[in-house]
Motif scaffolding. Structure first.
Motif, mmCIF file in Angstrom:
data_model
loop_
_atom_site.group_PDB
_atom_site.id
_atom_site.type_symbol
_atom_site.label_atom_id
_atom_site.label_comp_id
_atom_site.label_asym_id
_atom_site.label_seq_id
_atom_site.Cartn_x
_atom_site.Cartn_y
_atom_site.Cartn_z
ATOM 1 N N VAL A 20 0.834 -1.206 0.000
ATOM 2 C CA VAL A 20 0.000 0.000 0.000
ATOM 3 C C VAL A 20 0.867 1.253 0.000
ATOM 4 N N ALA A 21 1.900 1.259 0.836
ATOM 5 C CA ALA A 21 2.778 2.424 0.930
ATOM 6 C C ALA A 21 3.394 2.776 -0.415
ATOM 7 N N MET A 22 3.866 1.771 -1.136
ATOM 8 C CA MET A 22 4.532 2.032 -2.410
ATOM 9 C C MET A 22 3.591 2.637 -3.437
ATOM 10 N N CYS A 23 2.298 2.383 -3.279
ATOM 11 C CA CYS A 23 1.317 2.925 -4.225
ATOM 12 C C CYS A 23 0.769 4.281 -3.788
ATOM 13 N N ILE A 25 -1.499 -11.748 4.740
ATOM 14 C CA ILE A 25 -1.052 -10.799 3.721
ATOM 15 C C ILE A 25 -2.096 -9.700 3.519
ATOM 16 N N VAL A 26 -3.338 -10.104 3.316
ATOM 17 C CA VAL A 26 -4.398 -9.124 3.052
ATOM 18 C C VAL A 26 -4.705 -8.309 4.302
ATOM 19 N N GLY A 27 -4.501 -8.909 5.478
ATOM 20 C CA GLY A 27 -4.655 -8.134 6.710
ATOM 21 C C GLY A 27 -3.687 -6.969 6.749
ATOM 22 N N GLY A 28 -2.462 -7.194 6.265
ATOM 23 C CA GLY A 28 -1.488 -6.101 6.178
ATOM 24 C C GLY A 28 -1.893 -5.058 5.160
ATOM 25 N N ILE A 29 -2.468 -5.501 4.046
ATOM 26 C CA ILE A 29 -2.957 -4.551 3.040
ATOM 27 C C ILE A 29 -4.068 -3.689 3.629
ATOM 28 N N PHE A 78 -2.787 -1.437 -6.843
ATOM 29 C CA PHE A 78 -3.246 -0.373 -7.736
ATOM 30 C C PHE A 78 -4.110 0.585 -6.932
ATOM 31 N N VAL A 79 -3.825 1.878 -7.028
ATOM 32 C CA VAL A 79 -4.571 2.872 -6.272
ATOM 33 C C VAL A 79 -5.069 3.976 -7.198
ATOM 34 N N VAL A 80 -6.230 4.519 -6.868
ATOM 35 C CA VAL A 80 -6.768 5.689 -7.562
ATOM 36 C C VAL A 80 -7.017 6.774 -6.528
ATOM 37 N N GLY A 81 -6.522 7.967 -6.818
ATOM 38 C CA GLY A 81 -6.742 9.118 -5.963
ATOM 39 C C GLY A 81 -7.320 10.264 -6.762
ATOM 40 N N VAL A 82 -7.613 11.366 -6.090
ATOM 41 C CA VAL A 82 -8.188 12.515 -6.781
ATOM 42 C C VAL A 82 -7.647 13.802 -6.174
ATOM 43 N N VAL A 83 -7.486 14.801 -7.022
ATOM 44 C CA VAL A 83 -7.096 16.133 -6.579
ATOM 45 C C VAL A 83 -7.809 17.150 -7.465
ATOM 46 N N ASP A 84 -8.213 18.257 -6.887
ATOM 47 C CA ASP A 84 -8.785 19.353 -7.663
ATOM 48 C C ASP A 84 -7.632 20.053 -8.379
#
Length: 359
Positions: A91-94, A125-129, A162-168
């Motif tokens: 998660v951190a790397m993404c 593993i998924v608990g860490g995610i 894979f992560v998706v974020g948003v910014v104005d």
């Protein structure tokens, strides 16, 4: 249809769909703890749904995406049979790759490829995610567990995220905001994080037993090499998003990952400016370098330049701001639990990282 007197099931071929179902059941509770109000439904659908209604309040919403893995740190996790924190690394790397644009991570998906599926193993593993998603404020909305018999050894696995974020758009930050004279602050790393592990394995792990790796070392302040190299990557996104929301006047950020300070801090610089880093020559930098980084660098015989091109050297995230705003930015970062320190300043140049002991 070809003649075949023998019956061969999917399980006989090495894929246990029943164990896969048990694995999904084992992770449902952890996944649910990451939910945000925008999450629609839960695990089990063919796709994951996330409401975009909140984006209507933005002037010009920009989606920012990122994908990454944990790399060969997983080989050490498998050797030590420690799987609880590699999900945090993923998660951190993404998420910490999207926040330098000023983006808030919204949702995360993972991909777990494994030789032989065991529900308890995958749950760790998924608990860490899920823990990483909680720390960063994004929702774990789905993923995939793929069993690969005959392709991977039973105990082998690999992770991708894979992560998706948003910014104005008017609130985006980056190199175009950086000015000559800006201050470069650093946020401490927890250690090696998730880069440089091929070198770590080569010089510090290969040829050593698990017992040796778990033995306390005076060079590491009494910590074992196993504990030091498996410490999870610090997740900065949650605190940085909160600081930006509070109005911290940050110009740019750089996530210090593969390539170290040398090949990441320059990504926050425009073409006409350099990042001048105060690493101090023989006296060392003005911040603390985690002992494990020094230990591995010395074991590998790295030069100073090689070390700064390989490891984060104690700087997990760099933050750039105007000198007049430094106090306010420091206060905002400290409010989020960070301990910022001075790394350097922005000077005329050509978009590179330069060091004070080389000038």
């Amino acid at each position: 249809m070809a003649e075949n007197s023998a019956h061969v099931s999917y399980a006989d071929a090495g894929v246990d769909t029943a164990e896969g179902a048990r694995a999904v059941d084992a992770i449902k509770a952890a996944v649910a703890t990451t939910n945000r109000p925008e999450v629609i439904g839960g695990l089990g659908g063919f796709g994951s749904c996330f409401s975009a209604a909140a984006l209507k309040d933005m002037e010009d919403p920009v989606l920012v995406s990122g994908t990454d893995g944990v790399g060969t740190k997983l080989a050490i996790a498998q050797l030590l049979d420690r799987h609880e924190t590699v999900g945090e690394d993923l998660v951190a790397m993404c998420v910490d790759d999207v926040v330098p644009m000023g983006a808030e991570p919204l949702f995360f998906l993972d991909y777990v490829a494994i030789g032989k599926l065991r529900a308890e193993h995958v749950a760790k593993i998924v608990g860490g995610i899920a823990e990483g998603c909680r720390k960063s404020g994004c929702a774990l909305v789905g993923g995939e567990m793929a069993e690969h018999p005959g392709v991977m050894a039973a105990d082998d696995y690999d992770l991708a995220g894979f992560v998706v974020g948003v910014v104005d758009r008017p609130k985006m930050i980056g190199p175009d905001k950086v000015r000559e004279g800006d201050v470069i602050l650093g946020l401490p790393s927890s250690g090696i994080h998730s880069n440089g592990y091929s070198l770590v394995r080569k010089v510090c792990v290969e040829g050593r037993s698990v017992e040796e790796l778990e033995r306390p070392l005076p060079e590491l302040g009494g910590e074992s090499l196993a504990d030091a190299v498996m410490r999870p990557t610090t997740i900065y996104a949650g605190g940085l998003v909160a600081a930006l929301r509070a109005g911290a006047p940050i110009h740019a950020m750089a996530h210090i990952t593969g390539g170290g300070i040398t090949e990441n801090l320059d990504r926050a610089m425009p073409d006409n400016l350099d990042a001048l880093v105060h690493r101090g020559g023989e006296k060392g930098p003005a911040w603390d370098v985690p002992p494990v980084i020094t230990y591995v660098s010395e074991a590998a015989g790295l030069t100073l330049d090689e070390a700064y091109r390989t490891f984060n050297m104690g700087v997990g995230m760099a933050v750039v701001c105007a000198p007049a705003d430094e106090a306010a930015v420091r206060a905002a970062l400290e409010e989020q639990g960070f301990s910022p320190f001075t790394v350097g300043e922005v000077v005329p140049g050509t978009g590179k990282v330069v060091y004070d002991d080389e000038r």
